[in-house]
Design an enzyme around this catalytic site. Structure first.
Site: not given
Length: 308
Positions: A103-106, A140
């Site tokens: 879950d890194i939301k880059r 993500t």
């Protein structure tokens, strides 16, 4: 990797993912004390406490679940030692044959997006050698910058047989400030969902696409619409438990075959021992409390799907 995720969900009968999002306040004091005795009250001590906490939860739940989702910010806050604990956690979960959703939301463009994709899902070359920096199976991705930000991830997904979950409709209360705004009479999240379906059409596994979507459990009616828009996208559903989502709210996120969605719970599982329902376990047996919370979550979602 989408094929492996689907296969593990079928094998376990548990369309759930445990969010490994440890805050120090969640970690029993005896674990913190042991880590601080060895490393001091330092970033290294915090990272060791996190690692030991994660390991116990994974040991007690890995046979019940298909996947885990470590949120990298919970590790980055402790600097380089925290990031090392993130990598250690990823490696340990994979040794247990769990699918790991980073879950890194880059979300960026050009060479920056390429670097994020290589670092988390792919490989990097150093001299004449290749290395896997983090090694997650999925990541993500924030689509706000458009295809320029997403395509580098899709390229790596094709090369490495990995996957992504694109933020479409998030579970937080203020998500509607942007995601619900209407464009040509339609909410933005629907247009993003259509783009996810378009990206995913060229990246298919056996049954579902490498390109999935994040849709919050707190918005079940929107989930129903997005399920129709993205029939081949796996939906990662945050917001269960602590944020209010329950099994009965989630049935529309799934396809008729009972697949198509995987539901996340983070503190509801990893900090279960602090809840009244699981207080009998105490902090010494926090892993057993987490296991009980997983079993209850499986029963809740399975019962809702059977009864729809």
């Amino acid at each position: 990797m989408i094929n492996k995720l689907v296969a593990r969900i079928k094998k376990t009968g548990a369309p759930i993912v445990v969010g490994l999002d440890p805050m120090l306040s969640y970690i029993p004091q005896y674990i913190q004390d042991k880590a601080f005795k060895e490393y001091g009250e330092t970033l290294e001590g915090a990272a060791e406490a996190i690692w030991q906490f994660n390991k116990e939860i994974v040991d007690k739940t890995h046979d019940l679940i298909p996947a885990v989702k470590p949120q990298i910010a919970m590790y980055e806050q402790f600097g380089v030692p925290g990031v090392a604990a993130f990598r250690k956690t990823v490696d340990y979960c994979k040794s247990k044959d769990l699918v790991v959703i980073g879950d890194i939301k880059r979300g960026d463009i050009g060479s920056t997006s390429e670097a994020y994709a290589a670092g988390h899902l792919g490989k990097v070359t150093v001299g004449g050698k290749e290395y896997i920096p983090f090694g997650e199976d999925f990541a993500t991705v924030n689509p706000y910058l458009g295809s320029d930000g997403v395509n580098p991830f899709i390229k790596v997904c094709r090369e490495e047989k990995k996957g992504i979950f694109v933020l479409v409709k998030t579970s937080n209360p203020s998500s509607g400030e942007f995601q619900d705004r209407e464009i040509d009479g339609r909410p933005l999240y629907e247009l993003v969902g259509e783009k996810v379906a378009e990206w995913g059409a060229d990246c298919m596994g056996d049954e579902y696409s490498y390109v999935g979507a994040v849709v919050g459990a707190t918005y079940p009616e929107m989930g129903k619409i997005l399920r129709r828009i993205m029939p081949k996208a796996y939906i990662l559903v945050p917001g269960y438990g602590a944020q209010g989502g329950r099994g009965k709210d989630l049935v529309h996120f799934f396809n008729e075959d009972g697949l198509g969605a995987i539901v996340n719970s983070s503190r509801g599982i990893i900090a279960a021992y602090r809840q009244e329902a699981y207080s009998k376990y105490g902090e010494k047996n926090f892993g057993d409390a987490s296991r009980a919370a997983v079993e209850d979550m499986i029963d809740d979602i399975s019962g809702a799907l059977e009864g729809r």
